[in-house]
Each structure stands twice: as C-alpha cells, then as structure tokens.
Design a protein around this motif. Sequence first.
Motif, PDB file in Angstrom:
ATOM      1  N   PRO A 379       0.960  -1.402   0.007  1.00 53.15           N
ATOM      2  CA  PRO A 379      -0.041  -0.083   0.168  1.00 53.15           C
ATOM      3  C   PRO A 379       0.885   1.285   0.075  1.00 53.15           C
ATOM      4  CG  PRO A 379       0.141  -0.838   2.086  1.00 53.15           C
ATOM      5  CD  PRO A 379       1.008  -1.596   1.467  1.00 53.15           C
ATOM      6  N   LEU A 380       0.881   2.006  -1.171  1.00 54.01           N
ATOM      7  CA  LEU A 380       1.563   3.216  -1.049  1.00 54.01           C
ATOM      8  C   LEU A 380       0.837   4.195  -0.341  1.00 54.01           C
ATOM      9  CD1 LEU A 380       2.331   3.333  -5.094  1.00 54.01           C
ATOM     10  CD2 LEU A 380       3.954   2.738  -3.306  1.00 54.01           C
ATOM     11  N   ASN A 381      -0.404   4.285  -0.535  1.00 54.92           N
ATOM     12  CA  ASN A 381      -1.346   5.056   0.444  1.00 54.92           C
ATOM     13  C   ASN A 381      -2.773   4.494   0.451  1.00 54.92           C
ATOM     14  OD1 ASN A 381      -2.630   5.965  -1.936  1.00 54.92           O
ATOM     15  ND2 ASN A 381      -0.839   7.157  -2.232  1.00 54.92           N
ATOM     16  N   GLU A 382      -3.571   4.988   0.831  1.00 56.63           N
ATOM     17  CA  GLU A 382      -4.929   4.600   1.096  1.00 56.63           C
ATOM     18  C   GLU A 382      -5.567   4.425  -0.201  1.00 56.63           C
ATOM     19  OE1 GLU A 382      -7.553   6.654   3.735  1.00 56.63           O
ATOM     20  OE2 GLU A 382      -6.638   6.188   5.346  1.00 56.63           O
ATOM     21  N   HIS A 383      -5.114   4.982  -1.412  1.00 56.19           N
ATOM     22  CA  HIS A 383      -5.848   4.799  -2.673  1.00 56.19           C
ATOM     23  C   HIS A 383      -4.888   4.211  -3.684  1.00 56.19           C
ATOM     24  CE1 HIS A 383      -8.816   7.324  -0.884  1.00 56.19           C
ATOM     25  NE2 HIS A 383      -8.050   8.189  -0.683  1.00 56.19           N
ATOM     26  N   GLU A 384      -3.489   4.053  -3.625  1.00 53.71           N
ATOM     27  CA  GLU A 384      -2.683   3.644  -4.409  1.00 53.71           C
ATOM     28  C   GLU A 384      -1.899   2.210  -3.891  1.00 53.71           C
ATOM     29  OE1 GLU A 384      -1.934   7.706  -6.730  1.00 53.71           O
ATOM     30  OE2 GLU A 384      -0.301   6.916  -5.500  1.00 53.71           O
ATOM     31  N   TYR A 385      -1.821   1.205  -4.935  1.00 52.68           N
ATOM     32  CA  TYR A 385      -0.986  -0.069  -4.282  1.00 52.68           C
ATOM     33  C   TYR A 385      -0.251  -0.472  -5.527  1.00 52.68           C
ATOM     34  CZ  TYR A 385      -4.895   0.212  -0.873  1.00 52.68           C
ATOM     35  OH  TYR A 385      -5.613   0.642  -0.032  1.00 52.68           O
ATOM     36  N   LEU A 386       1.084  -0.820  -5.043  1.00 48.58           N
ATOM     37  CA  LEU A 386       2.186  -1.387  -5.829  1.00 48.58           C
ATOM     38  C   LEU A 386       1.974  -2.803  -5.885  1.00 48.58           C
ATOM     39  CD1 LEU A 386       4.724  -1.119  -7.084  1.00 48.58           C
ATOM     40  CD2 LEU A 386       5.784  -1.414  -5.070  1.00 48.58           C
ATOM     41  N   PHE A 387       2.312  -3.259  -7.033  1.00 49.44           N
ATOM     42  CA  PHE A 387       2.095  -4.826  -7.342  1.00 49.44           C
ATOM     43  C   PHE A 387       3.518  -5.148  -8.045  1.00 49.44           C
ATOM     44  CE2 PHE A 387      -2.090  -3.688  -7.103  1.00 49.44           C
ATOM     45  CZ  PHE A 387      -2.751  -4.557  -6.186  1.00 49.44           C
ATOM     46  N   MET A 388       4.197  -6.300  -7.473  1.00 50.34           N
ATOM     47  CA  MET A 388       5.594  -6.500  -7.891  1.00 50.34           C
ATOM     48  C   MET A 388       5.348  -8.109  -8.048  1.00 50.34           C
ATOM     49  SD  MET A 388       9.224  -6.257  -6.284  1.00 50.34           S
ATOM     50  CE  MET A 388       9.244  -7.111  -4.827  1.00 50.34           C
ATOM     51  N   ASP A 389       5.747  -8.741  -9.333  1.00 49.88           N
ATOM     52  CA  ASP A 389       5.659 -10.256  -9.434  1.00 49.88           C
ATOM     53  C   ASP A 389       7.009 -10.713  -9.408  1.00 49.88           C
ATOM     54  OD1 ASP A 389       2.807  -9.908  -9.996  1.00 49.88           O
ATOM     55  OD2 ASP A 389       2.993  -9.575 -12.059  1.00 49.88           O
ATOM     56  N   ILE A 390       7.087 -11.653  -8.710  1.00 51.17           N
ATOM     57  CA  ILE A 390       8.480 -12.238  -8.674  1.00 51.17           C
ATOM     58  C   ILE A 390       8.773 -13.317  -9.546  1.00 51.17           C
ATOM     59  CG2 ILE A 390       9.666 -13.361  -6.615  1.00 51.17           C
ATOM     60  CD1 ILE A 390       8.015 -12.295  -4.402  1.00 51.17           C
ATOM     61  N   SER A 391       9.889 -13.337  -9.855  1.00 50.41           N
ATOM     62  CA  SER A 391      10.447 -14.359 -11.094  1.00 50.41           C
ATOM     63  C   SER A 391      10.597 -15.735 -10.369  1.00 50.41           C
ATOM     64  CB  SER A 391      11.715 -13.766 -11.573  1.00 50.41           C
ATOM     65  OG  SER A 391      12.836 -14.063 -10.620  1.00 50.41           O
ATOM     66  N   TYR A 392      10.437 -16.630 -11.349  1.00 52.25           N
ATOM     67  CA  TYR A 392      10.530 -18.132 -11.196  1.00 52.25           C
ATOM     68  C   TYR A 392      11.913 -18.298 -10.576  1.00 52.25           C
ATOM     69  CZ  TYR A 392      10.814 -23.092 -11.640  1.00 52.25           C
ATOM     70  OH  TYR A 392      11.156 -24.524 -11.558  1.00 52.25           O
ATOM     71  N   GLU A 393      12.873 -17.740 -11.470  1.00 50.89           N
ATOM     72  CA  GLU A 393      14.286 -17.899 -11.086  1.00 50.89           C
ATOM     73  C   GLU A 393      14.702 -17.540  -9.725  1.00 50.89           C
ATOM     74  OE1 GLU A 393      13.010 -16.242 -13.745  1.00 50.89           O
ATOM     75  OE2 GLU A 393      13.639 -17.703 -15.756  1.00 50.89           O
ATOM     76  N   PHE A 394      14.097 -16.475  -9.404  1.00 50.21           N
ATOM     77  CA  PHE A 394      14.412 -15.951  -7.927  1.00 50.21           C
ATOM     78  C   PHE A 394      13.809 -17.166  -6.803  1.00 50.21           C
ATOM     79  CE2 PHE A 394      13.305 -13.972  -4.202  1.00 50.21           C
ATOM     80  CZ  PHE A 394      14.435 -13.408  -3.535  1.00 50.21           C
ATOM     81  N   LEU A 395      12.466 -17.468  -7.332  1.00 47.29           N
ATOM     82  CA  LEU A 395      11.665 -18.368  -6.296  1.00 47.29           C
ATOM     83  C   LEU A 395      12.692 -19.675  -6.211  1.00 47.29           C
ATOM     84  CD1 LEU A 395       8.352 -17.687  -7.090  1.00 47.29           C
ATOM     85  CD2 LEU A 395       9.304 -16.961  -5.045  1.00 47.29           C
ATOM     86  N   PHE A 396      13.016 -20.205  -7.414  1.00 41.80           N
ATOM     87  CA  PHE A 396      13.730 -21.489  -7.446  1.00 41.80           C
ATOM     88  C   PHE A 396      14.839 -21.548  -6.692  1.00 41.80           C
ATOM     89  CE2 PHE A 396      16.686 -24.427  -9.424  1.00 41.80           C
ATOM     90  CZ  PHE A 396      16.024 -25.472  -9.481  1.00 41.80           C
ATOM     91  N   GLU A 397      15.686 -20.358  -6.651  1.00 43.58           N
ATOM     92  CA  GLU A 397      16.935 -20.502  -5.835  1.00 43.58           C
ATOM     93  C   GLU A 397      16.706 -20.058  -4.455  1.00 43.58           C
ATOM     94  OE1 GLU A 397      18.957 -16.999  -7.505  1.00 43.58           O
ATOM     95  OE2 GLU A 397      19.499 -17.964  -9.562  1.00 43.58           O
ATOM     96  N   GLN A 398      15.487 -19.776  -3.816  1.00 42.98           N
ATOM     97  CA  GLN A 398      15.313 -19.851  -2.497  1.00 42.98           C
ATOM     98  C   GLN A 398      14.407 -21.139  -2.080  1.00 42.98           C
ATOM     99  OE1 GLN A 398      16.410 -16.809  -1.353  1.00 42.98           O
ATOM    100  NE2 GLN A 398      17.089 -16.501  -3.455  1.00 42.98           N
ATOM    101  N   ASP A 399      15.279 -21.806  -1.270  1.00 44.24           N
ATOM    102  CA  ASP A 399      14.724 -22.842  -0.657  1.00 44.24           C
ATOM    103  C   ASP A 399      13.089 -22.756   0.260  1.00 44.24           C
ATOM    104  OD1 ASP A 399      14.466 -25.733   0.411  1.00 44.24           O
ATOM    105  OD2 ASP A 399      15.386 -25.151   2.285  1.00 44.24           O
ATOM    106  N   GLY A 400      12.328 -23.370  -0.284  1.00 48.31           N
ATOM    107  CA  GLY A 400      10.974 -23.452   0.230  1.00 48.31           C
ATOM    108  C   GLY A 400       9.804 -22.314  -0.212  1.00 48.31           C
ATOM    109  N   LEU A 401      10.444 -21.441  -1.259  1.00 47.19           N
ATOM    110  CA  LEU A 401       9.488 -20.574  -1.849  1.00 47.19           C
ATOM    111  C   LEU A 401       8.566 -21.275  -3.115  1.00 47.19           C
ATOM    112  CD1 LEU A 401      11.494 -17.311  -1.829  1.00 47.19           C
ATOM    113  CD2 LEU A 401       9.928 -18.266  -0.180  1.00 47.19           C
ATOM    114  N   LEU A 402       8.935 -22.347  -3.487  1.00 47.88           N
ATOM    115  CA  LEU A 402       8.279 -23.087  -4.656  1.00 47.88           C
ATOM    116  C   LEU A 402       7.486 -24.189  -4.198  1.00 47.88           C
ATOM    117  CD1 LEU A 402      10.839 -23.037  -7.611  1.00 47.88           C
ATOM    118  CD2 LEU A 402       8.546 -21.896  -7.500  1.00 47.88           C
ATOM    119  N   TYR A 403       7.366 -24.332  -2.750  1.00 50.65           N
ATOM    120  CA  TYR A 403       6.749 -25.526  -2.151  1.00 50.65           C
ATOM    121  C   TYR A 403       5.186 -25.073  -1.907  1.00 50.65           C
ATOM    122  CZ  TYR A 403       5.203 -29.075   1.310  1.00 50.65           C
ATOM    123  OH  TYR A 403       4.551 -29.975   2.094  1.00 50.65           O
TER     124      TYR A 403
END
Length: 403
Positions: A379-403
């Motif tokens: 939440p940037l403020n009460e009216h605006e919201y940021l969305f960030m999509d995390i890459s598969y490559e990053f999740l793959f390298e982090q143990d437990g995030l693709l489970y």
Amino acid sequence: MDALEVMSHLDQVMPAFQPIFSADEHRIIGYEVLGRFKDGEEIKSLGPFFEDEEVPEEYHLEVDCLLISKALDLYTDSNEQAMLFINCTAAILMKEDGEFFLQLLKSYESKGFKLEKVVLEISERDYRTNLEHLIRYYKTLGIRIAIDHLSENNANIHRLSGCAPDILKVNLDMLRSESANHNYNDFLYSLSMLARKIGASLLFESIEVEYQLQYAWKHGGRYYQGFYLEKPDLSFKPSEIMREKLRRKCQEFILHEKRSLEKVYMLAESIQNEIQTVVSRVMKQHDSKEYLLEELGKKFEMMCFRLYICDENGFELTPNYFKKSGEWIFQPEYFDKNWSWRPYFLENILKMRKNKRGLISDLYSDIETGELTRTFSYPLNEHEYLFMDISYEFLFEQDGLLY
C-alpha cells in the motif's frame, strides 16, 4: 485376463479390501472393495477384466454383483464398523430403476448392516445427469456418495455438484509422471475450492511414496489410500494399524510447512522494508509513478519481472513495467486495465488498507508467461497500491518458496 475363465469359475472371484485412512484421526475409517480372482496359488486383480470393453456388459454386471455380495458377507460376518466403499457402474445403478442395488444392500440389514456405512463410488466418466435423482434418493437413506477418477482433463467438474457428493476422489499417479507440472496444482486448487463450496471431502488415492502423502496432506486431503499405507487384503485390519506412523509423518509435515511459511514471511518482511526505503527516497524528489517503478526495477532487478500500480478498485494507474529479455520496458496497453475480478484482489486491498502492510501471495501460474510466481502487494497510500511479480528464477533459488 480371459473373460470366459472368470465366468466359468465364479467361485474363485473374491473381494479384497484396501484401507482408507483419515487425516484427523490417523486410523482406518473405511475400505474400498476391489475385485480379485484366485488362479491356482496366485491372486490376480480383476481390473483388466472390468476394463476390457470387449467383455459383454452382462458379464461385468454379474461379476460386479457377486463381488458386492461376497464383500457384504465378509463385512457383516466380521462385525467390521468402518465404512465400505463400493464401486458401482451406471449399469448396476440403473438396473430395475435403482431398486436392484438398493435391495441388495437392504438384504443384509437383518445381519445388522446399516446403509449409513456405505460409500457409493461412481466414476466421473460414468456419471450421468439422469443419475442425479437416484443418487439424491440414496443420500436420503444415509448412503454417502464419492466421485472417482477425477483428473485435470475433466471438461467440467462443477457439473458434479448436482449430485452433492460427500467425497471427491483424486488419483495421485500423475505426480509420478514426468509430465506432471503446475497445471496439476491448478487443477487441485480448483477441485479443493469446489469441495469446500459443496461440503465435500477430498480423498487422495494411489499414494505409493511418502512425498505423495505429504502432497495430499498439504492440499487438503481428509482421507488417504494407497500401497504406501496398506495394500489390499482379503481380510480387515486393526483400525489403529498406522496410527503412530501417520501421526509421526503428520508432525514432520507440519514442521516442514512451518519452516516454508517462515521463509515466505521473512521474504515479505524484507521486501516490505526495502520498498519503504525506495518509496520514501523517491517520493521526496519526484511525483512520477513511472519513475518510481523504474527505481524499484533497479532495486529488485534480480527478484522481479513486472511492476505496476493500481487504485483501490483494481484499475491500473500506470503501464506495466516489464522485464523482457533482460531489459525493462513499459507496456502502455495495460494502463487502465482492471484486475478486481482476480480471486482475493479486493479482499487483499482491504487487508492492506487496514494493516498498512504489504502481502505476499501463494504460488500461482502467471497468465502471460505461464511460469510459477508470487506477487508482493504494497500500500503506497489509501488509494494506490503497488504490485510486484517475483520471477520463477528467484523463487527457484530460494529454498521453500516453490513449495
């Protein structure tokens, strides 16, 4: 298996019973009736006999009825109290407008048998709309209904809700296949949502190794069945036979899940802190939302592949900032698109507004790339919201995030 041999030696046809275990009590709550044929000293499965489409239907019907009768004889003689899962084809159910099967069951009531102990298994392939009235009638008598042979290839599993099944049965053979992928997870997610809405339980069968049991546990399975637990037998087992093993495995699964969730929450906390730092710095110098996305893209270069900002109703206030072939580009065609139709979108907006904190999603397949991803919402403020999509490559390298 030669059909004539089976029909000539019906005295060698016998039922086997495969235990079904519960996730909440870790004990046997039922048995599925399976067909066997004694060929000398060898006990063979009658599966090939029933699956052979060249065998006349009346042969299948006769052997099926014989198996059910013999199973009920053994069940009542043993004073077994677990449920009895009985596979039934449409041919048996429709015989004499459904009265034949019902009277067969009722003929054992004098021996203390109760209809409430029956779980009628109907194959999804065999399911027909004209069976719904009969099935609903059976349910008024206490008979439970299970739908079998569910797979991701089913055209419309939601049509099954018409018969109000008590159990949806899922075969886990797919997990042992090289073709298994995240589409199967999506199918199971849809199935679990349907089960929840119609008040049905999930029964996972064909559990042959430990990771399949863990998979069934993680995906909301209330009942488990398979060779890893107990093989079919010609007699019944003590109900507590697997209690200690299942309890121990359950504790291991819980510990593993807690560790995975902790990693997800730690990632969310880390992203939250880093975004706050970038947003605080940028907002003092610029009011451009596109510039903010560019700065966030630099900060999370190795983590994300898409950034955008929406209002509280789900309308995009910016183009998508998308990483394509290693280069960041703006996609103006996404400006003013609305995402409120996505599951939990508005619910998550309200959570962020109330808690003033970001959220990280569960694992899902990205519509555009087809890859597994998680989305961090902030939440940037009460009216605006940021969305960030995390890459598969990053999740793959982090143990437990693709489970």
